[in-house]
Design a protein around this motif. Sequence first.
Motif, short mmCIF file in Angstrom:
data_model
loop_
_atom_site.label_atom_id
_atom_site.label_comp_id
_atom_site.label_asym_id
_atom_site.label_seq_id
_atom_site.Cartn_x
_atom_site.Cartn_y
_atom_site.Cartn_z
N THR A 161 18.81 10.59 -1.64
CA THR A 161 17.40 10.36 -1.95
C THR A 161 16.95 8.99 -1.42
O THR A 161 15.87 8.86 -0.86
CB THR A 161 17.14 10.46 -3.46
N ILE A 162 17.81 8.00 -1.58
CA ILE A 162 17.51 6.66 -1.07
C ILE A 162 17.33 6.71 0.44
O ILE A 162 16.37 6.19 0.99
CB ILE A 162 18.62 5.65 -1.45
N ARG A 163 18.26 7.36 1.13
CA ARG A 163 18.19 7.47 2.58
C ARG A 163 16.90 8.17 3.02
O ARG A 163 16.22 7.73 3.96
CB ARG A 163 19.39 8.23 3.13
N SER A 164 16.56 9.25 2.35
CA SER A 164 15.37 10.02 2.69
C SER A 164 14.10 9.19 2.46
O SER A 164 13.22 9.13 3.33
CB SER A 164 15.33 11.29 1.84
N ARG A 165 14.02 8.56 1.31
CA ARG A 165 12.84 7.75 1.00
C ARG A 165 12.73 6.56 1.94
O ARG A 165 11.62 6.17 2.35
CB ARG A 165 12.88 7.26 -0.44
N LEU A 166 13.84 5.98 2.29
CA LEU A 166 13.83 4.84 3.20
C LEU A 166 13.35 5.25 4.59
O LEU A 166 12.51 4.60 5.20
CB LEU A 166 15.22 4.21 3.26
N HIS A 167 13.86 6.38 5.05
CA HIS A 167 13.44 6.89 6.36
C HIS A 167 11.94 7.18 6.38
O HIS A 167 11.20 6.75 7.28
CB HIS A 167 14.23 8.16 6.71
N ARG A 168 11.47 7.89 5.37
CA ARG A 168 10.04 8.24 5.30
C ARG A 168 9.18 7.01 5.05
O ARG A 168 8.08 6.89 5.61
CB ARG A 168 9.82 9.28 4.22
N GLY A 169 9.66 6.12 4.20
CA GLY A 169 8.92 4.89 3.91
C GLY A 169 8.77 4.00 5.13
O GLY A 169 7.69 3.45 5.38
N ARG A 170 9.83 3.87 5.91
CA ARG A 170 9.76 3.07 7.14
C ARG A 170 8.78 3.68 8.13
O ARG A 170 8.02 2.96 8.79
CB ARG A 170 11.13 2.95 7.77
N ALA A 171 8.81 5.00 8.26
CA ALA A 171 7.90 5.69 9.19
C ALA A 171 6.45 5.48 8.75
O ALA A 171 5.57 5.19 9.58
CB ALA A 171 8.23 7.17 9.27
N LEU A 172 6.19 5.61 7.46
CA LEU A 172 4.83 5.41 6.94
C LEU A 172 4.41 3.95 7.11
O LEU A 172 3.27 3.67 7.51
CB LEU A 172 4.78 5.81 5.46
N LEU A 173 5.31 3.04 6.86
CA LEU A 173 5.02 1.62 7.02
C LEU A 173 4.67 1.30 8.48
O LEU A 173 3.69 0.60 8.75
CB LEU A 173 6.23 0.79 6.57
N SER A 196 0.81 -1.22 0.00
CA SER A 196 0.00 0.00 0.00
C SER A 196 0.85 1.28 0.00
O SER A 196 0.30 2.37 -0.13
CB SER A 196 -0.94 0.01 1.21
N LEU A 197 2.17 1.15 0.16
CA LEU A 197 3.04 2.33 0.14
C LEU A 197 3.09 2.94 -1.24
O LEU A 197 3.00 2.23 -2.25
CB LEU A 197 4.47 1.94 0.54
N PRO A 198 3.28 4.26 -1.32
CA PRO A 198 3.53 4.87 -2.63
C PRO A 198 4.77 4.22 -3.27
O PRO A 198 5.70 3.81 -2.57
CB PRO A 198 3.80 6.34 -2.29
N LEU A 199 4.77 4.14 -4.58
CA LEU A 199 5.81 3.41 -5.30
C LEU A 199 7.23 3.82 -4.91
O LEU A 199 8.09 2.96 -4.68
CB LEU A 199 5.62 3.58 -6.81
N HIS A 200 7.50 5.12 -4.81
CA HIS A 200 8.87 5.55 -4.54
C HIS A 200 9.35 5.12 -3.16
O HIS A 200 10.55 4.94 -2.95
CB HIS A 200 9.03 7.07 -4.76
N TYR A 201 8.45 4.93 -2.21
CA TYR A 201 8.84 4.39 -0.90
C TYR A 201 8.92 2.86 -0.95
O TYR A 201 9.82 2.26 -0.38
CB TYR A 201 7.86 4.80 0.20
N ARG A 202 7.95 2.27 -1.62
CA ARG A 202 7.92 0.80 -1.72
C ARG A 202 9.19 0.27 -2.38
O ARG A 202 9.76 -0.72 -1.92
CB ARG A 202 6.67 0.37 -2.49
N GLU A 203 9.64 0.94 -3.42
CA GLU A 203 10.85 0.49 -4.12
C GLU A 203 12.06 0.40 -3.19
O GLU A 203 12.77 -0.60 -3.19
CB GLU A 203 11.18 1.44 -5.28
N VAL A 204 12.29 1.44 -2.41
CA VAL A 204 13.47 1.43 -1.54
C VAL A 204 13.30 0.47 -0.37
O VAL A 204 14.27 -0.15 0.06
CB VAL A 204 13.88 2.84 -1.06
N ILE A 205 12.08 0.32 0.15
CA ILE A 205 11.84 -0.64 1.23
C ILE A 205 12.14 -2.05 0.73
O ILE A 205 12.82 -2.83 1.39
CB ILE A 205 10.38 -0.55 1.75
N VAL A 206 11.65 -2.37 -0.45
CA VAL A 206 11.88 -3.70 -1.00
C VAL A 206 13.36 -3.91 -1.30
O VAL A 206 13.94 -4.93 -0.90
CB VAL A 206 11.02 -3.93 -2.27
N LEU A 207 13.98 -2.95 -1.97
CA LEU A 207 15.39 -3.11 -2.31
C LEU A 207 16.28 -3.21 -1.07
O LEU A 207 17.10 -4.12 -0.95
CB LEU A 207 15.87 -1.95 -3.18
N CYS A 208 16.14 -2.26 -0.16
CA CYS A 208 17.07 -2.18 0.97
C CYS A 208 16.72 -3.10 2.13
O CYS A 208 17.60 -3.75 2.69
CB CYS A 208 17.17 -0.74 1.45
#
Length: 89
Positions: free
Chosen positions: A53-65, A21-33
């Motif tokens: 950008t990866i670090r930022s998206r990963l941080h925000r993606g983890r928080a949203l997750l 359910s994450l937005p694609l740009h967050y989902r991509e880095v969560i899956v990859l990293c």
Amino acid sequence: DPLGDLTRSELIDSVRQAVQSLPLHYREVIVLCDLEETTYELAAESLDCSVGTIRSRLHRGRALLLRKLKASGGADPRLSSARPEGCWA
């Protein structure tokens, strides 16, 4: 332990749904990293963006997750302090 197996299966399903359910740009880095344990550098190269950008998206993606998991009742209290080993530099 059947109850433990069921609980684990439900947690896995909750995490899977939350990741999807994450937005694609967050989902991509969560899956990859976090799931594929790709380094920041390789993830940045794969997604054609900077390591920052990866670090930022990963941080925000983890928080949203985590928020999504808590809202669905699927969050394990250990998740808030857990640090996946894959992408930590």
